[in-house]
Design a protein around this motif. Structure first.
Motif, PDB file in Angstrom:
ATOM      1  N   LEU A  87       0.845  -1.185   0.000  1.00 10.94           N
ATOM      2  CA  LEU A  87       0.000   0.000   0.000  1.00 10.94           C
ATOM      3  C   LEU A  87       0.887   1.244   0.000  1.00 10.94           C
ATOM      4  O   LEU A  87       1.784   1.372   0.844  1.00 10.94           O
ATOM      5  N   ASN A  88       0.635   2.154  -0.924  1.00 10.98           N
ATOM      6  CA  ASN A  88       1.376   3.408  -0.982  1.00 10.98           C
ATOM      7  C   ASN A  88       0.609   4.468  -0.191  1.00 10.98           C
ATOM      8  O   ASN A  88      -0.397   5.008  -0.660  1.00 10.98           O
ATOM      9  N   LEU A  89       1.092   4.768   1.004  1.00 12.94           N
ATOM     10  CA  LEU A  89       0.386   5.691   1.886  1.00 12.94           C
ATOM     11  C   LEU A  89       0.573   7.146   1.483  1.00 12.94           C
ATOM     12  O   LEU A  89      -0.075   8.035   2.066  1.00 12.94           O
ATOM     13  N   ARG A  90       1.432   7.419   0.506  1.00  9.84           N
ATOM     14  CA  ARG A  90       1.552   8.774  -0.017  1.00  9.84           C
ATOM     15  C   ARG A  90       0.406   9.118  -0.954  1.00  9.84           C
ATOM     16  O   ARG A  90       0.162  10.288  -1.257  1.00  9.84           O
ATOM     17  N   GLU A  91      -0.289   8.097  -1.419  1.00  8.65           N
ATOM     18  CA  GLU A  91      -1.431   8.291  -2.309  1.00  8.65           C
ATOM     19  C   GLU A  91      -2.717   8.373  -1.495  1.00  8.65           C
ATOM     20  O   GLU A  91      -2.927   7.578  -0.577  1.00  8.65           O
ATOM     21  N   PRO A  92      -3.606   9.340  -1.810  1.00  6.30           N
ATOM     22  CA  PRO A  92      -4.873   9.442  -1.085  1.00  6.30           C
ATOM     23  C   PRO A  92      -5.668   8.137  -1.077  1.00  6.30           C
ATOM     24  O   PRO A  92      -6.272   7.787  -0.059  1.00  6.30           O
ATOM     25  N   GLU A  93      -5.645   7.424  -2.190  1.00  7.54           N
ATOM     26  CA  GLU A  93      -6.375   6.152  -2.230  1.00  7.54           C
ATOM     27  C   GLU A  93      -5.752   5.119  -1.297  1.00  7.54           C
ATOM     28  O   GLU A  93      -6.451   4.283  -0.738  1.00  7.54           O
ATOM     29  N   GLY A  94      -4.429   5.201  -1.151  1.00 13.72           N
ATOM     30  CA  GLY A  94      -3.764   4.284  -0.231  1.00 13.72           C
ATOM     31  C   GLY A  94      -4.164   4.567   1.200  1.00 13.72           C
ATOM     32  O   GLY A  94      -4.420   3.640   1.990  1.00 13.72           O
ATOM     33  N   ARG A  95      -4.238   5.853   1.554  1.00 14.16           N
ATOM     34  CA  ARG A  95      -4.664   6.203   2.908  1.00 14.16           C
ATOM     35  C   ARG A  95      -6.122   5.819   3.141  1.00 14.16           C
ATOM     36  O   ARG A  95      -6.505   5.426   4.248  1.00 14.16           O
ATOM     37  N   GLU A  96      -6.928   5.925   2.085  1.00 19.19           N
ATOM     38  CA  GLU A  96      -8.336   5.530   2.206  1.00 19.19           C
ATOM     39  C   GLU A  96      -8.448   4.033   2.507  1.00 19.19           C
ATOM     40  O   GLU A  96      -9.245   3.612   3.358  1.00 19.19           O
ATOM     41  N   VAL A  97      -7.638   3.234   1.813  1.00 15.82           N
ATOM     42  CA  VAL A  97      -7.643   1.792   2.086  1.00 15.82           C
ATOM     43  C   VAL A  97      -7.245   1.520   3.528  1.00 15.82           C
ATOM     44  O   VAL A  97      -7.877   0.723   4.237  1.00 15.82           O
ATOM     45  N   LEU A  98      -6.177   2.192   3.981  1.00 15.33           N
ATOM     46  CA  LEU A  98      -5.708   1.972   5.348  1.00 15.33           C
ATOM     47  C   LEU A  98      -6.779   2.380   6.359  1.00 15.33           C
ATOM     48  O   LEU A  98      -7.014   1.671   7.351  1.00 15.33           O
ATOM     49  N   HIS A  99      -7.451   3.496   6.118  1.00 16.84           N
ATOM     50  CA  HIS A  99      -8.499   3.929   7.036  1.00 16.84           C
ATOM     51  C   HIS A  99      -9.647   2.923   7.087  1.00 16.84           C
ATOM     52  O   HIS A  99     -10.195   2.647   8.168  1.00 16.84           O
ATOM     53  N   ARG A 100     -10.000   2.367   5.951  1.00 20.46           N
ATOM     54  CA  ARG A 100     -11.046   1.343   5.945  1.00 20.46           C
ATOM     55  C   ARG A 100     -10.618   0.120   6.744  1.00 20.46           C
ATOM     56  O   ARG A 100     -11.423  -0.505   7.439  1.00 20.46           O
ATOM     57  N   LEU A 101      -9.350  -0.206   6.627  1.00 17.30           N
ATOM     58  CA  LEU A 101      -8.820  -1.337   7.384  1.00 17.30           C
ATOM     59  C   LEU A 101      -8.826  -1.037   8.886  1.00 17.30           C
ATOM     60  O   LEU A 101      -9.196  -1.885   9.712  1.00 17.30           O
ATOM     61  N   LEU A 102      -8.447   0.191   9.245  1.00 19.21           N
ATOM     62  CA  LEU A 102      -8.366   0.563  10.659  1.00 19.21           C
ATOM     63  C   LEU A 102      -9.741   0.710  11.306  1.00 19.21           C
ATOM     64  O   LEU A 102      -9.864   0.631  12.529  1.00 19.21           O
ATOM     65  N   GLU A 103     -10.771   0.935  10.506  1.00 19.57           N
ATOM     66  CA  GLU A 103     -12.131   0.975  11.053  1.00 19.57           C
ATOM     67  C   GLU A 103     -12.496  -0.352  11.709  1.00 19.57           C
ATOM     68  O   GLU A 103     -13.273  -0.386  12.665  1.00 19.57           O
ATOM     69  N   ARG A 104     -11.908  -1.434  11.194  1.00 16.65           N
ATOM     70  CA  ARG A 104     -12.233  -2.779  11.677  1.00 16.65           C
ATOM     71  C   ARG A 104     -11.169  -3.348  12.601  1.00 16.65           C
ATOM     72  O   ARG A 104     -11.413  -4.353  13.284  1.00 16.65           O
ATOM     73  N   ALA A 105      -9.990  -2.750  12.585  1.00 15.28           N
ATOM     74  CA  ALA A 105      -8.860  -3.325  13.318  1.00 15.28           C
ATOM     75  C   ALA A 105      -8.935  -2.990  14.803  1.00 15.28           C
ATOM     76  O   ALA A 105      -9.637  -2.072  15.233  1.00 15.28           O
ATOM     77  N   ASP A 106      -8.171  -3.748  15.583  1.00 14.60           N
ATOM     78  CA  ASP A 106      -8.044  -3.493  17.014  1.00 14.60           C
ATOM     79  C   ASP A 106      -6.781  -2.708  17.343  1.00 14.60           C
ATOM     80  O   ASP A 106      -6.742  -1.962  18.317  1.00 14.60           O
ATOM     81  N   ILE A 107      -5.739  -2.899  16.536  1.00 18.62           N
ATOM     82  CA  ILE A 107      -4.410  -2.366  16.864  1.00 18.62           C
ATOM     83  C   ILE A 107      -3.762  -1.802  15.604  1.00 18.62           C
ATOM     84  O   ILE A 107      -3.868  -2.391  14.516  1.00 18.62           O
ATOM     85  N   LEU A 108      -3.095  -0.678  15.743  1.00 20.69           N
ATOM     86  CA  LEU A 108      -2.192  -0.160  14.719  1.00 20.69           C
ATOM     87  C   LEU A 108      -0.808  -0.038  15.327  1.00 20.69           C
ATOM     88  O   LEU A 108      -0.637   0.553  16.394  1.00 20.69           O
TER      89      LEU A 108
END
Length: 415
Positions: free
Chosen positions: A94-115
């Protein structure tokens, strides 16, 4: 020497086989089954914390750069260090410099317990990973940030690695001669920080079970290193002399070299019967009447003289011979092993070390794994370290992305 496969270990309590075991063999869940962690960290400390959680049954999704992935993978993409630090993980590129990459990560973190992440505070904020923002996204999220110096202060933005943590914390001064300083070939600071990070995460999970709320876990190389050597600061902080390599365990700890060039150490207890036992081993009963060594305090004051006597005695026979003689008395002693010798030791082999884990494409990895044994929910190897992006499609599909969306993300360099 053959390593022990998964399932090896020593018998502990009745009916319990210690050591790392596989999921099928366990037949029971891990202590952290059902918990999901996103590991966006690099280097050693953060990945080590993630691997410790993975050993306990946590589902750990490692976030890496598209293409080569984590730099720790090395030239062939699957270095031994990467494999041991990233066991029990899935890989999402995942390229977190890209807005779409951050969007994917945020969707993942909505469900995650830990970062878990290891960005400097400013970089983390630039990537949209500020804790206050993430807690609005997921109030139960436990956000662990691993840095060199902490979240604020004059060193907040400074880059730091193992060597820097050792140096600033005072740890390195305990391991080297300040007149001729040298770094050792191991990473105490980073691994200690990984353990403290996992410890903080587990505490936050326990608190969340009562409150329902997550929290921010701050783990730094500097503070973890200072905590790790806290007992060595105790005398200095309370009016005494600071510990140095020259005064540490004087009168008690002796590192020696036998006739065959093999090193060993003797850790002499402070009581007289231990001293008498050592004199029987080296056949020097005359030293019982030597006023320089009459008490522990005397032996500490005359440490260098005693060390010279022991070096001369030990130099008269092989290490094996001395270990046998030392074993005949109630003394604390050990050979000083190199890596090859460690894994020939009968106690190490009895513990089932090293262990093995198998990747269908990259074959066998030999490793130590978890260093704690649990009788009811034993640590386990659920999966070997992944190839870069090995689980990207799987993770995205779980988030609701269809094959066309995944293909588009790949074409745009987001994954």
């Amino acid at each position: 020497m053959s390593p022990t496969p998964i399932g090896g270990g020593n018998p502990g309590v009745e009916g319990y086989k210690g050591g790392m075991i596989g999921m099928a063999e366990a037949g029971i869940g891990g202590a952290l089954d059902g918990i999901v962690a996103v590991d966006a960290s690099g280097h050693v400390a953060g990945p080590y914390a993630g691997s410790l959680l993975g050993d306990l049954g946590c589902e750990v999704i490692k976030v890496e750069l598209p293409g080569a992935g984590d730099p720790a993978r090395g030239r062939d993409g699957y270095s031994p260090v990467f494999r041991v630090l990233n066991r029990n993980k899935k890989s999402l590129t995942l390229n977190l410099r890209e807005p779409e990459g951050r969007e994917v990560l945020h969707r993942l973190l909505e469900r995650a317990d830990i970062l878990i992440e290891s960005f400097r505070p400013g970089t983390r904020r630039d990537l949209g990973l500020d804790y206050e923002e993430l807690r609005r996204l997921n109030p139960g999220l436990i956000h662990c940030s691993v840095t060199a110096f902490g979240q604020s202060g004059p060193y907040e933005s400074r880059l730091g690695f193992e060597s820097i943590g050792q140096a600033v914390s005072g740890m390195l001064s305990l391991l080297t001669d300040p007149a001729d300083p040298k770094m050792g070939g191991f990473s105490i600071t980073a691994h200690a920080t990984g353990v403290f990070a996992a410890y903080g995460i587990l505490a936050a999970l326990a608190a969340r079970s009562r409150t329902g709320a997550g929290q921010f876990v701050d783990a730094s190389l500097l503070q973890a290193s200072m905590g790790f050597i806290e007992s060595h600061f105790a005398e200095f902080l309370n009016g005494g002399e600071a510990v140095t390599p020259k005064n540490f365990q004087r009168g008690r700890l002796f590192c020696l070299v036998a006739e065959d060039g093999r090193p060993l150490l003797v850790h002499l207890a402070t009581h007289r019967r231990s001293w008498e036992a050592l004199l029987r081993v080296i056949q020097r009963p005359d030293l019982l009447d030597d006023a320089r060594f009459a008490t522990y305090e005397d032996r500490a004051a005359h440490h260098d003289e005693l060390a010279a006597i022991l070096r001369e005695a030990i130099g008269g026979a092989s290490r094996a011979a001395w270990l046998e003689r030392l074993g005949g008395e109630d003394l604390s002693y050990a050979p000083i092993y190199d890596a090859e010798e460690v894994f020939r030791d009968p106690q190490v082999r009895h513990l089932g070390l090293p262990r093995e884990i198998h990747h269908p494409e990259r074959g066998v990895t030999r490793l130590i794994g978890s260093s704690v044994n649990l009788s009811a929910t034993p640590p386990r190897f659920a999966r070997p370290a992944p190839l870069a992006g090995e689980n990207t499609a799987e993770v995205l599909q779980d988030l609701g992305y269809d094959s066309e969306a995944i293909r588009g993300l790949r074409e745009r360099g987001v994954i």
